[in-house]
Design an enzyme around this catalytic site. Structure first.
Site, PDB file in Angstrom:
ATOM      1  N   ARG A  39       4.706  15.035  91.159  1.00 49.86           N
ATOM      2  CA  ARG A  39       5.179  16.294  90.591  1.00 49.86           C
ATOM      3  C   ARG A  39       4.886  17.404  91.587  1.00 49.86           C
ATOM      4  NH1 ARG A  39       8.122  13.990  87.751  1.00 49.86           N
ATOM      5  NH2 ARG A  39       8.176  13.884  85.475  1.00 49.86           N
ATOM      6  N   GLU A  76      10.458  23.831  91.504  1.00 47.60           N
ATOM      7  CA  GLU A  76      11.754  23.164  91.535  1.00 47.60           C
ATOM      8  C   GLU A  76      12.734  23.767  90.522  1.00 47.60           C
ATOM      9  OE1 GLU A  76      12.948  18.527  90.685  1.00 47.60           O
ATOM     10  OE2 GLU A  76      11.098  18.931  91.786  1.00 47.60           O
ATOM     11  N   HIS A 135      14.838  15.433  94.662  1.00 46.42           N
ATOM     12  CA  HIS A 135      14.302  14.698  93.506  1.00 46.42           C
ATOM     13  C   HIS A 135      15.140  13.438  93.227  1.00 46.42           C
ATOM     14  CE1 HIS A 135      11.573  15.385  89.810  1.00 46.42           C
ATOM     15  NE2 HIS A 135      11.807  14.095  89.958  1.00 46.42           N
TER      16      HIS A 135
END
Length: 317
Positions: free
Chosen positions: A237, A266, A284
């Site tokens: 993460r 993000e 991602h």
């Protein structure tokens, strides 16, 4: 028939499977839900299938104290975008999709390790620019991965899958930082101190879950401890990394390079990070394979079907 809200477009087989059991409303927008959308979802639907970025925090649940929704069937293994304690207080169960993402995410970790160590993204940009003048013996020399030392922070399913690939595929020495000892089919050394582990590794991989306990786990102290040739990889993460500390480490050549699939804020990626040559940036892609996303969706649907039928939830958080 119970009413289900799916917050993003999903592979068609997943939607079709959900329609067998639910009256489905499929949101076509690919962006995360707004605060208003989340409140509406809790009020108007029996179950919601949310995913990364749909921030069901305590305030959302506080504003809908008696939600119609009784299940958030999260699409993904990570659920730090959902305040599970607040959900349970409101009478809402939470499930996730463990297992389905393991191999795909480990593969992306290896992709980033190879791309960063061998300067693949930098080389690709050079070819595309039209400025490549041809091969020569000292062109874009990177780091050979075979038989190097990899240090993995977090030895859950994904961490172990990465370790397995490193050990058997590249003959790497495996070290790991984890709350508990893990028994594996290959040699792996558990280390108590993250910074000390980072200091002796050629590659440091973040594979920890998100949340308050791991916020900025990788900070200036960790990066300063790393060897000048070492590479940092993050497939977990974004918030586990102090992004500004990483940018400084890369700008000052404190570390050899980095490979990132996730970002602290993000989808916002700092201009300073985007301008650096010694970092590989992916959007991602951890689970971005059709069969994997379909499997994740089917796992979420199995949780939903169990809920609709009054059975035990297979993947309750």
């Amino acid at each position: 028939m119970k009413k289900l809200y799916i917050t993003r477009p999903l592979p068609e087989p997943v939607v079709a499977a959900a329609r067998e059991e639910f009256d489905v409303v499929l949101r076509r927008n690919t962006s995360p839900l707004s605060q208003s959308d989340m409140r509406t979802a809790l009020r108007d639907y029996d179950a919601v299938l949310p995913t990364l970025g749909d921030m069901f925090d305590a305030k959302v649940f506080a504003d809908v104290p008696e939600p119609r929704c009784k299940l958030l069937a999260n699409f993904g293994v990570g659920y730090n975008h959902i305040d599970v304690a607040a959900a349970k207080t409101a009478g809402v169960e939470v499930t996730n999709t463990p297992g389905a993402v393991t191999d795909a995410t480990a593969d992306i970790a290896m992709t980033l390790m190879l791309m960063s160590a061998r300067r693949a993204a930098e080389g690709e940009r050079l070819v595309r620019s039209g400025k490549w003048t041809g091969w020569h013996p000292t062109q874009m020399l990177g780091m050979h991965l075979s038989r190097k030392t990899v240090a993995i922070a977090g030895m859950g399913r994904i961490g172990q899958a990465i370790a397995q690939r490193c050990y058997f595929g590249f003959g790497m020495k495996v070290m790991y930082w984890n709350r508990s000892e893990k028994t594996m089919e290959f040699d792996a050394e558990r280390v108590e101190d993250l910074t000390e582990m980072a200091a002796v590794a050629d590659v440091v991989v973040a594979a920890v879950p998100g949340g308050s306990e791991t916020q900025h786990l990788f900070d200036a102290d960790v990066f300063n401890a790393m060897q000048p040739h070492a590479h940092f990889i993050n497939i977990s993460r974004g918030e586990v990394v102090d992004e500004q500390a990483l940018i400084s480490a890369l700008q000052d050549n404190v570390i050899g390079g980095a490979g990132l699939d996730v970002y602290e804020f993000e989808p916002d990626v700092p201009e300073a990070l985007r301008q650096l040559e010694n970092v590989t940036l992916l959007p991602h892609l951890g689970t971005a394979a059709l069969e994997v996303r379909t499997q994740m969706g089917m796992m979420a649907v199995e949780n939903l079907k169990a809920f609709a039928q009054g059975k035990a939830l297979p993947n309750k958080v």
